[in-house]
Design a protein around this motif. Structure first.
Motif, PDB file in Angstrom:
ATOM      1  N   MET A 134       0.848  -1.205   0.000  1.00 28.31           N
ATOM      2  CA  MET A 134       0.000   0.000   0.000  1.00 28.31           C
ATOM      3  C   MET A 134       0.883   1.255   0.000  1.00 28.31           C
ATOM      4  O   MET A 134       0.665   2.198  -0.757  1.00 28.31           O
ATOM      5  N   ALA A 135       1.901   1.239   0.870  1.00 24.63           N
ATOM      6  CA  ALA A 135       2.791   2.406   0.979  1.00 24.63           C
ATOM      7  C   ALA A 135       3.632   2.590  -0.277  1.00 24.63           C
ATOM      8  O   ALA A 135       4.044   3.709  -0.603  1.00 24.63           O
ATOM      9  N   ALA A 136       3.869   1.501  -0.992  1.00 24.56           N
ATOM     10  CA  ALA A 136       4.655   1.584  -2.223  1.00 24.56           C
ATOM     11  C   ALA A 136       3.872   2.234  -3.356  1.00 24.56           C
ATOM     12  O   ALA A 136       4.458   2.855  -4.248  1.00 24.56           O
ATOM     13  N   HIS A 137       2.532   2.110  -3.305  1.00 28.76           N
ATOM     14  CA  HIS A 137       1.715   2.570  -4.427  1.00 28.76           C
ATOM     15  C   HIS A 137       0.851   3.777  -4.101  1.00 28.76           C
ATOM     16  O   HIS A 137       0.029   4.188  -4.919  1.00 28.76           O
ATOM     17  N   SER A 138       0.999   4.327  -2.890  1.00 26.47           N
ATOM     18  CA  SER A 138       0.162   5.464  -2.503  1.00 26.47           C
ATOM     19  C   SER A 138       0.965   6.405  -1.616  1.00 26.47           C
ATOM     20  O   SER A 138       1.897   5.969  -0.938  1.00 26.47           O
ATOM     21  N   ASP A 139       0.602   7.684  -1.621  1.00 27.32           N
ATOM     22  CA  ASP A 139       1.254   8.648  -0.721  1.00 27.32           C
ATOM     23  C   ASP A 139       0.456   8.853   0.564  1.00 27.32           C
ATOM     24  O   ASP A 139       0.848   9.660   1.409  1.00 27.32           O
ATOM     25  N   LEU A 140      -0.657   8.152   0.702  1.00 21.18           N
ATOM     26  CA  LEU A 140      -1.458   8.276   1.929  1.00 21.18           C
ATOM     27  C   LEU A 140      -0.713   7.646   3.105  1.00 21.18           C
ATOM     28  O   LEU A 140       0.114   6.745   2.913  1.00 21.18           O
ATOM     29  N   PRO A 141      -1.008   8.114   4.327  1.00 20.12           N
ATOM     30  CA  PRO A 141      -0.435   7.428   5.492  1.00 20.12           C
ATOM     31  C   PRO A 141      -0.982   6.004   5.590  1.00 20.12           C
ATOM     32  O   PRO A 141      -2.187   5.789   5.458  1.00 20.12           O
ATOM     33  N   VAL A 142      -0.069   5.063   5.804  1.00 13.90           N
ATOM     34  CA  VAL A 142      -0.457   3.646   5.898  1.00 13.90           C
ATOM     35  C   VAL A 142      -0.145   3.129   7.297  1.00 13.90           C
ATOM     36  O   VAL A 142       0.974   3.307   7.799  1.00 13.90           O
ATOM     37  N   ILE A 143      -1.136   2.509   7.914  1.00 14.73           N
ATOM     38  CA  ILE A 143      -0.950   1.897   9.231  1.00 14.73           C
ATOM     39  C   ILE A 143      -1.025   0.382   9.041  1.00 14.73           C
ATOM     40  O   ILE A 143      -2.007  -0.133   8.502  1.00 14.73           O
ATOM     41  N   GLY A 144       0.015  -0.311   9.473  1.00  9.14           N
ATOM     42  CA  GLY A 144       0.072  -1.756   9.283  1.00  9.14           C
ATOM     43  C   GLY A 144      -0.291  -2.508  10.550  1.00  9.14           C
ATOM     44  O   GLY A 144       0.180  -2.166  11.632  1.00  9.14           O
ATOM     45  N   VAL A 145      -1.131  -3.518  10.412  1.00 13.37           N
ATOM     46  CA  VAL A 145      -1.511  -4.367  11.544  1.00 13.37           C
ATOM     47  C   VAL A 145      -0.980  -5.780  11.286  1.00 13.37           C
ATOM     48  O   VAL A 145      -1.483  -6.491  10.412  1.00 13.37           O
ATOM     49  N   PRO A 146       0.051  -6.200  12.028  1.00 17.74           N
ATOM     50  CA  PRO A 146       0.553  -7.566  11.866  1.00 17.74           C
ATOM     51  C   PRO A 146      -0.431  -8.552  12.504  1.00 17.74           C
ATOM     52  O   PRO A 146      -0.906  -8.323  13.619  1.00 17.74           O
ATOM     53  N   LEU A 147      -0.727  -9.636  11.796  1.00 16.75           N
ATOM     54  CA  LEU A 147      -1.720 -10.583  12.302  1.00 16.75           C
ATOM     55  C   LEU A 147      -1.083 -11.941  12.601  1.00 16.75           C
ATOM     56  O   LEU A 147      -0.167 -12.378  11.903  1.00 16.75           O
ATOM     57  N   ALA A 148      -1.592 -12.588  13.622  1.00 11.59           N
ATOM     58  CA  ALA A 148      -1.089 -13.906  14.010  1.00 11.59           C
ATOM     59  C   ALA A 148      -1.804 -14.960  13.173  1.00 11.59           C
ATOM     60  O   ALA A 148      -2.959 -15.271  13.425  1.00 11.59           O
ATOM     61  N   ALA A 149      -1.117 -15.489  12.166  1.00  7.54           N
ATOM     62  CA  ALA A 149      -1.793 -16.424  11.251  1.00  7.54           C
ATOM     63  C   ALA A 149      -1.077 -17.758  11.129  1.00  7.54           C
ATOM     64  O   ALA A 149      -1.518 -18.621  10.386  1.00  7.54           O
ATOM     65  N   GLY A 150       0.017 -17.952  11.831  1.00  3.22           N
ATOM     66  CA  GLY A 150       0.756 -19.198  11.639  1.00  3.22           C
ATOM     67  C   GLY A 150       1.544 -19.573  12.873  1.00  3.22           C
ATOM     68  O   GLY A 150       1.329 -19.003  13.954  1.00  3.22           O
ATOM     69  N   PRO A 151       2.479 -20.492  12.735  1.00  2.00           N
ATOM     70  CA  PRO A 151       3.212 -21.019  13.892  1.00  2.00           C
ATOM     71  C   PRO A 151       4.075 -19.982  14.601  1.00  2.00           C
ATOM     72  O   PRO A 151       4.464 -20.174  15.752  1.00  2.00           O
ATOM     73  N   LEU A 152       4.375 -18.862  13.952  1.00  4.36           N
ATOM     74  CA  LEU A 152       5.203 -17.835  14.601  1.00  4.36           C
ATOM     75  C   LEU A 152       4.354 -16.789  15.337  1.00  4.36           C
ATOM     76  O   LEU A 152       4.875 -15.797  15.846  1.00  4.36           O
ATOM     77  N   ALA A 153       3.041 -17.015  15.357  1.00  8.18           N
ATOM     78  CA  ALA A 153       2.117 -16.212  16.181  1.00  8.18           C
ATOM     79  C   ALA A 153       2.177 -14.712  15.899  1.00  8.18           C
ATOM     80  O   ALA A 153       1.958 -13.901  16.786  1.00  8.18           O
ATOM     81  N   GLY A 154       2.481 -14.340  14.667  1.00  3.69           N
ATOM     82  CA  GLY A 154       2.447 -12.926  14.299  1.00  3.69           C
ATOM     83  C   GLY A 154       3.803 -12.248  14.328  1.00  3.69           C
ATOM     84  O   GLY A 154       3.949 -11.118  13.839  1.00  3.69           O
ATOM     85  N   PHE A 155       4.812 -12.926  14.878  1.00  4.29           N
ATOM     86  CA  PHE A 155       6.145 -12.310  14.916  1.00  4.29           C
ATOM     87  C   PHE A 155       6.689 -12.142  13.495  1.00  4.29           C
ATOM     88  O   PHE A 155       7.348 -11.155  13.174  1.00  4.29           O
ATOM     89  N   ASP A 156       6.361 -13.098  12.624  1.00  3.62           N
ATOM     90  CA  ASP A 156       6.737 -13.003  11.211  1.00  3.62           C
ATOM     91  C   ASP A 156       6.104 -11.767  10.568  1.00  3.62           C
ATOM     92  O   ASP A 156       6.772 -10.960   9.913  1.00  3.62           O
ATOM     93  N   ALA A 157       4.804 -11.613  10.796  1.00  7.12           N
ATOM     94  CA  ALA A 157       4.077 -10.484  10.206  1.00  7.12           C
ATOM     95  C   ALA A 157       4.557  -9.155  10.792  1.00  7.12           C
ATOM     96  O   ALA A 157       4.633  -8.142  10.083  1.00  7.12           O
ATOM     97  N   LEU A 158       4.886  -9.167  12.096  1.00  7.45           N
ATOM     98  CA  LEU A 158       5.381  -7.942  12.738  1.00  7.45           C
ATOM     99  C   LEU A 158       6.648  -7.453  12.041  1.00  7.45           C
ATOM    100  O   LEU A 158       6.748  -6.280  11.659  1.00  7.45           O
ATOM    101  N   LEU A 159       7.589  -8.359  11.853  1.00 10.11           N
ATOM    102  CA  LEU A 159       8.853  -7.948  11.227  1.00 10.11           C
ATOM    103  C   LEU A 159       8.646  -7.560   9.767  1.00 10.11           C
ATOM    104  O   LEU A 159       9.216  -6.582   9.275  1.00 10.11           O
ATOM    105  N   SER A 160       7.811  -8.305   9.058  1.00 15.45           N
ATOM    106  CA  SER A 160       7.556  -7.989   7.642  1.00 15.45           C
ATOM    107  C   SER A 160       6.899  -6.627   7.493  1.00 15.45           C
ATOM    108  O   SER A 160       7.127  -5.919   6.519  1.00 15.45           O
ATOM    109  N   THR A 161       6.056  -6.277   8.478  1.00 13.91           N
ATOM    110  CA  THR A 161       5.308  -5.022   8.378  1.00 13.91           C
ATOM    111  C   THR A 161       6.139  -3.829   8.829  1.00 13.91           C
ATOM    112  O   THR A 161       6.093  -2.757   8.227  1.00 13.91           O
ATOM    113  N   VAL A 162       6.910  -4.026   9.894  1.00 12.99           N
ATOM    114  CA  VAL A 162       7.594  -2.882  10.502  1.00 12.99           C
ATOM    115  C   VAL A 162       8.918  -2.542   9.812  1.00 12.99           C
ATOM    116  O   VAL A 162       9.333  -1.385   9.783  1.00 12.99           O
TER     117      VAL A 162
END
Ligand code: RP5
Length: 167
Positions: free
Chosen positions: A76-104
């Motif tokens: 989203m941030a790559a294709h828009s100049d709007l402020p983007v807020i990312g919410v990492p979600l717990a969807a697998g065995p790493l309980a969201g830590f994967d998504a946290l790092l990917s998002t932040v």
């Protein structure tokens, strides 16, 4: 409520339960939003096209929730100049830590304001979006101030009850 000013996007319908927490906060604050399922990996072109059109469509803030190797907020941030807020979600065995790092861990110049993993983060994404919108909306700013004072009063009341042995 009027035309949406916040876009809530998520990578899968399996994210909906958590991301509904964001829309509930916005609804309570009378901030119109739209929700979409767009995947950075499974529907990359649709996701990019939506982000490119978001500003012209009247949106002011994008909230993006995704799990696993979560690239939706970054896309989203790559294709828009709007402020983007990312919410990492717990969807697998790493309980969201994967998504946290990917998002932040975004590269310089492509910011994603990342909140906590899961529902608490989804709620705070909405509160943060509201604060951004309140910069140009005095009524909303006053409403947020009242909410903050009410929250403080509620905690003080709980403290009083505890001290008086009523809890
Ligand atoms: C991510 O993969 C989604 O955001 C979701 O959190 C996760 C799993 O998706 P499903 O396999 O449940 O559709 O892209």
């Amino acid at each position: 409520l009027g035309d949406p000013v916040v876009g809530i996007v998520m990578g899968s319908d399996s994210d909906l339960d958590v991301m509904n927490a964001a829309s509930e906060v916005l609804l309570a604050l009378e901030i119109p939003c739209e929700m979409r399922i767009l995947s950075a990996h499974r529907t990359p072109d649709r996701a990019a096209e939506w982000a490119r059109n978001a500003e012209a469509a009247g949106l002011k803030v994008i909230i993006a929730g995704a799990g696993l190797a979560a690239h939706l907020a970054g896309a989203m941030a790559a294709h828009s100049d709007l402020p983007v807020i990312g919410v990492p979600l717990a969807a697998g065995p790493l309980a969201g830590f994967d998504a946290l790092l990917s998002t932040v861990q975004m590269p310089g110049g492509v910011p994603v304001a990342t909140v906590a993993i899961g529902k608490a983060g989804a709620r705070n994404a909405a509160w943060l979006a509201a604060r951004i919108l309140a910069l140009s909306d005095d009524r909303l700013r006053e409403r947020l101030r009242e909410e903050r004072l009410a929250q403080a009063a509620a905690v003080e009341e709980k403290d009083r009850r505890l001290a008086e042995g009523r809890r």
